[in-house]
Motif scaffolding. Structure first.
Motif, mmCIF file in Angstrom:
data_model
loop_
_atom_site.group_PDB
_atom_site.id
_atom_site.type_symbol
_atom_site.label_atom_id
_atom_site.label_comp_id
_atom_site.label_asym_id
_atom_site.label_seq_id
_atom_site.Cartn_x
_atom_site.Cartn_y
_atom_site.Cartn_z
ATOM 1 N N ARG A 187 -1.922 -8.503 -6.293
ATOM 2 C CA ARG A 187 -0.888 -9.477 -5.963
ATOM 3 C C ARG A 187 -1.003 -9.880 -4.489
ATOM 4 N NH1 ARG A 187 4.376 -8.978 -3.794
ATOM 5 N NH2 ARG A 187 5.975 -10.231 -4.809
ATOM 6 N N SER B 294 0.800 -1.230 0.000
ATOM 7 C CA SER B 294 0.000 0.000 0.000
ATOM 8 C C SER B 294 0.827 1.272 0.000
ATOM 9 C CB SER B 294 -0.891 0.043 1.252
ATOM 10 O OG SER B 294 -1.526 -1.181 1.474
ATOM 11 N N GLY B 295 2.103 1.176 0.375
ATOM 12 C CA GLY B 295 2.890 2.371 0.665
ATOM 13 C C GLY B 295 3.645 2.951 -0.504
ATOM 14 N N ILE B 296 4.757 3.624 -0.200
ATOM 15 C CA ILE B 296 5.529 4.314 -1.239
ATOM 16 C C ILE B 296 6.035 3.335 -2.301
ATOM 17 C CG2 ILE B 296 7.652 4.229 0.181
ATOM 18 C CD1 ILE B 296 8.566 6.778 -1.301
ATOM 19 N N GLY B 297 6.332 2.096 -1.917
ATOM 20 C CA GLY B 297 6.813 1.113 -2.884
ATOM 21 C C GLY B 297 5.680 0.363 -3.565
ATOM 22 N N GLN C 50 0.372 5.774 -7.364
ATOM 23 C CA GLN C 50 -0.520 6.919 -7.538
ATOM 24 C C GLN C 50 0.300 8.190 -7.803
ATOM 25 O OE1 GLN C 50 -3.583 7.254 -8.044
ATOM 26 N NE2 GLN C 50 -4.143 9.338 -7.479
ATOM 27 N N LEU D 123 3.309 8.282 -9.248
ATOM 28 C CA LEU D 123 3.788 8.164 -10.628
ATOM 29 C C LEU D 123 2.674 8.499 -11.612
ATOM 30 C CD1 LEU D 123 5.935 4.879 -10.448
ATOM 31 C CD2 LEU D 123 6.763 7.243 -10.490
ATOM 32 N N ALA E 152 0.561 3.737 -3.076
ATOM 33 C CA ALA E 152 0.718 5.195 -2.938
ATOM 34 C C ALA E 152 1.798 5.706 -3.899
ATOM 35 C CB ALA E 152 1.053 5.572 -1.494
ATOM 36 N N GLY E 153 2.890 4.946 -4.013
ATOM 37 C CA GLY E 153 3.938 5.325 -4.960
ATOM 38 C C GLY E 153 3.435 5.308 -6.394
ATOM 39 N N GLN F 276 5.920 -0.342 -14.576
ATOM 40 C CA GLN F 276 6.279 -0.049 -13.182
ATOM 41 C C GLN F 276 5.110 0.640 -12.465
ATOM 42 O OE1 GLN F 276 9.894 0.171 -11.472
ATOM 43 N NE2 GLN F 276 8.299 -0.128 -9.977
ATOM 44 N N MET G 150 2.604 -1.013 -9.472
ATOM 45 C CA MET G 150 2.495 -0.419 -8.143
ATOM 46 C C MET G 150 1.061 0.046 -7.860
ATOM 47 S SD MET G 150 6.112 1.699 -8.213
ATOM 48 C CE MET G 150 6.027 2.415 -6.562
#
Lengths: 301, 301
Positions: A193, A155-158, A164, A166, A161-162, A182, A186
């Motif tokens: 997944r 869910s996070g930066i990786g 979103q 991008l 949220a990341g 990529q 994400m």
């Protein structure tokens, strides 16, 4: 397909809705002294909106394939859905996609106000990490911790949220195929997944099976996104280059715009085949997951 | 006070800052394929801003009192600080408190933009639940899970987010003493309480000690808020009723406005006494926590 998938999905969706309803009600949990009414109402508005519940259904069906069906699985499925719902509440905000309607209803910031919508999203996300830790989810706290941590990563930066971020940066900018992949892996891929991976883990599937279902989740994530992009393009009378869909309007690069419709359809067929192959060893037990994959590949709305 | 608390706090603050810096850097974690640069930069802007780090220092000092000092404690302390930082990023948004500056620097939505600030807050919150699950935090995954779940409770609808909702609803509305207490125990109290509770749990303190430190956290949470309200009132030339502070301007009810300055000061003295009593049985080991309580009660900024 040997059974009515739509009816099946509707039934499973009801399970999820009922479980979410229980989670988003007034009884206090230990350490809570109040659940402010306006905030709870806004969270309910954002979460109990009759969504398709694809992610939690994938958790449920994957766990079921490996022999586990109970309320704990539903709880874990709901934790994931809470994360998905929070992301919709925040994505709809004026500073993000600025949407007034979702599923024909006013978005949370329209029904309440912007500050309440921000807080409602925050609180839905936070609640997910409370729910995934519930004892019923798995008898082993170590497994619950892994589920919680992988949910944070997805869910996070990786992850979401990341992705979103991008996506916001994608408007009116060219992207390479690798960059688009990529972004999509994400933004939408990570939670799909996670859904299949978590389902297998909940049922104590062997590591090799968890890995196989993780790949299955990646494959249907890719298919989901391609089908989505295709719909966006084909909703317009003219195809490719002159597409008048939402992505094209926002100047967003998609694989369909890069590849054209034919290559995209061919890739969807390939993904369907890979999904079937991944499920092959499970025989009739995999019937529902297989039907879900077909549904995702060929969806028309 | 037998040592220089300010210098001590500055030193501890540096520990936290360094640990946060490590967490908010570019090396990818398992399951991550990218950390989008703009989002990471916005998260760093919101978290590495030279804050006082009161909450993580409380985690650290409480664990230290019970004999545990290591990087795992710092990680757990950072997880809590990430939650605090996310809340500041979202609270500063135009739809919330609409602040342009924090600690003399542009707020995240000013330095970047609103969408990025929303996502940065979301990603800081999410990252907290990744960090608290790290192996170094505690050898027992069950303890890590409890820390994670209690962090969710302290931060969510029954804690900080719920308190923020009540606070938004408080403007230009009368509140009873019980209502103000409820609001404050959620908005600021919950994380301070968590800090001390988590510190004791990290060091495997017996349940009775965890409970005692939980109460200590509640007491300093109350004191923190009263001192804050007092500062808000006394920042103005005239006191009570005619106060021109920020809370009064916003029409917010505070205990100081309800009680007057003298009763508030008396309550702060009482809270200091309760804090000291709670720490009494720990002898010289409690010196730093005791100094921290005095600091909170008598702070002038």
């Amino acid at each position: 397909m040997t059974f009515d998938l739509k009816q099946h999905l509707a039934k499973r969706g009801k399970y999820i809705e009922t479980a979410l309803e229980g989670i988003l009600s007034t009884p206090l949990l230990p350490d809570e002294t109040a659940r402010p009414g306006r905030l709870l109402a806004a969270m309910r508005h954002g979460a109990l909106n009759g969504g398709k519940r694809l992610r939690p259904i994938l958790v449920y069906e994957t766990a079921k394939m490996f022999g586990r069906v109970d309320d704990g699985v539903l709880k874990a499925a709901c934790a994931l859905e809470l994360v998905h719902c929070y992301s919709l509440v925040h994505d709809d905000l004026p500073a993000m996609d600025d949407d007034d309607l979702r599923r024909g209803q006013p978005t949370v910031h329209k029904a309440y106000d912007e500050a309440t919508a921000i807080l409602a999203g925050d609180a839905l996300l936070t609640l997910a990490f409370d729910v995934i830790a519930e004892e019923a989810v798995h008898k082993d706290p170590g497994v619950r911790l892994t589920l919680s941590r992988e949910l944070a990563r997805a869910s996070g930066i990786g992850g979401m949220a990341g992705g979103q971020m991008l996506d916001l940066e994608s408007e009116h900018r060219d992207r390479t195929e690798a960059e688009i992949r990529q972004l999509q892996s994400m933004k939408t891929g990570a939670l799909l997944r996670y859904a299949c991976r978590a389902g297998a883990r909940l049922a104590d599937a062997p590591e090799a099976d968890i890995d196989r279902l993780t790949r299955f989740g990646e494959v249907i994530g890719l298919a989901f996104q391609l089908a989505d992009d295709l719909l966006d393009v084909e909703a317009s009378p003219e195809v490719m280059g002159k597409a008048t869909g939402k992505d094209a309007e926002a100047g967003k690069a998609t694989l369909v715009r890069l590849w054209g419709v034919d290559k995209t359809r061919a890739e969807l067929v390939r993904l369907q085949r890979e999904a079937d192959k991944l499920l092959g060893s499970y025989g009739p037990r995999a019937e529902t997951l297989s039907a879900l994959a077909s549904f995702i590949v060929s969806r028309t709305s």
